[in-house]
Scaffold this active site. Structure first.
Site, PDB file in Angstrom:
ATOM      1  N   GLU A  40       0.853  -1.185   0.000  1.00 23.33           N
ATOM      2  CA  GLU A  40       0.000   0.000   0.000  1.00 23.33           C
ATOM      3  C   GLU A  40       0.892   1.240   0.000  1.00 23.33           C
ATOM      4  O   GLU A  40       1.997   1.237   0.542  1.00 23.33           O
ATOM      5  CB  GLU A  40      -0.851  -0.027   1.274  1.00 23.33           C
ATOM      6  CG  GLU A  40      -1.733   1.168   1.499  1.00 23.33           C
ATOM      7  CD  GLU A  40      -2.413   1.140   2.878  1.00 23.33           C
ATOM      8  OE1 GLU A  40      -3.487   1.742   3.008  1.00 23.33           O
ATOM      9  OE2 GLU A  40      -1.875   0.498   3.808  1.00 23.33           O
ATOM     10  N   LYS A 106      -9.678   0.423  -1.685  1.00 23.63           N
ATOM     11  CA  LYS A 106      -9.798  -0.030  -0.302  1.00 23.63           C
ATOM     12  C   LYS A 106     -11.196   0.232   0.253  1.00 23.63           C
ATOM     13  O   LYS A 106     -11.692   1.369   0.218  1.00 23.63           O
ATOM     14  CB  LYS A 106      -8.741   0.679   0.548  1.00 23.63           C
ATOM     15  CG  LYS A 106      -8.671   0.226   1.991  1.00 23.63           C
ATOM     16  CD  LYS A 106      -7.565   1.009   2.705  1.00 23.63           C
ATOM     17  CE  LYS A 106      -7.398   0.571   4.145  1.00 23.63           C
ATOM     18  NZ  LYS A 106      -6.359   1.389   4.817  1.00 23.63           N
ATOM     19  N   CYS A 142      -4.496  -3.374   3.817  1.00 23.44           N
ATOM     20  CA  CYS A 142      -4.198  -2.993   5.193  1.00 23.44           C
ATOM     21  C   CYS A 142      -5.356  -3.268   6.155  1.00 23.44           C
ATOM     22  O   CYS A 142      -5.586  -4.406   6.532  1.00 23.44           O
ATOM     23  CB  CYS A 142      -3.775  -1.525   5.233  1.00 23.44           C
ATOM     24  SG  CYS A 142      -2.718  -1.097   6.651  1.00 23.44           S
TER      25      CYS A 142
END
Length: 264
Positions: A40, A106, A142
């Site tokens: 990321e 995301k 994440c």
């Protein structure tokens, strides 16, 4: 399938970060990898403005990654930022390679541990999978790793491998949580988990950027039964591993958690 995990430490300059992508991607190709995964925020590290460098998927930064992938005949996954709604950006994973193009925004934003990602980032809306050489991969970023449903959704969509790209925040117990979570998500979904995090800036003499999650390392590749194939420390490093996605079918016959799952 041979996969490379590029645990880099990106900085503020997107052009310099492209040089890192080229360096590690070339090493991955020389090692025989078919796919290299970057973390990321490869485009720019957290702790810096994101709005001024965000660009569409057909912009120059993504275009340069595509050029590298084409020249090396290699699939690349890398974190970047694209324009979102209301002046915010999207935290996007670019997937590119010969005959391959996908992007994942995301879904779960990191509004936790004193950091409010939703102030500057616009959430994605749906899971994304892609296929490479007959293997299906799911994507996650994440904080997504704390939400098992995304991983099982990818698995139910055919994924044999889940990729997690991260810039994990430092703090008490956070490394242990990351290690536990990537192994748990492999077991939840009976997939390989390829978890690539930003390296720890302190290992190269750079301090953290305030409360921004700038990485702790601990990239890993996990089997569908939760066993680490490789687990890195905090320093920048390239790990190359061989996995056999065909074993997923055998694992699911023995441990049919997807088939046995009930909804309430």
């Amino acid at each position: 399938m041979r996969i490379a995990v590029a645990q880099i430490i990106s900085g503020a300059d997107p052009t310099a970060n492209l040089e890192l992508v080229w360096e590690y991607a070339a090493q991955a190709k020389n090692a025989g990898a078919q796919l290299v995964v970057f973390p990321e925020a490869t485009m720019r590290a957290f702790g810096h403005s994101l709005k001024d460098i965000a660009e569409p998927m057909d912009g120059p930064w993504a275009g340069e990654v595509r050029r590298m992938a084409a020249e090396l005949d290699l699939a690349i996954v890398a974190g970047m930022f694209t324009p979102g709604k209301d002046g915010r950006v999207r935290n996007t994973l670019l997937v590119t390679g010969p005959g391959l193009e996908a992007a994942y925004d995301k879904v779960h934003l990191f509004d936790a541990f004193g950091f409010t990602e939703s102030r500057t980032v616009d959430a994605g809306e749906a899971p994304v999978t892609f296929e490479l050489d007959g293997t299906v991969f799911g994507l996650a970023t994440c904080y997504d790793v704390r939400f098992p449903g995304l991983f099982t959704a990818n698995a139910n969509a055919g994924a044999q491998v889940n990729i997690v790209c991260a810039s994990w925040g430092a703090g008490e117990g956070k490394a242990e949580q990351w290690d536990l979570l990537v192994r748990a998500r492999a077991l939840d979904s009976t997939t390989f988990v390829v978890a690539c995090g930003q390296g720890d800036p302190q290992t190269v003499g750079a301090g953290p950027a305030g409360t921004a999650p700038t990485g702790i390392g601990h990239s890993a590749v996990i089997t569908p039964l939760g066993k680490p194939v490789v687990a890195l420390g905090g320093k920048p490093e390239l790990a190359v591993v061989d996995i056999d996605p065909s074993t997923v079918e055998d694992v699911r016959a023995t441990l049919p958690v997807l088939a046995n799952a009930r909804t309430f």
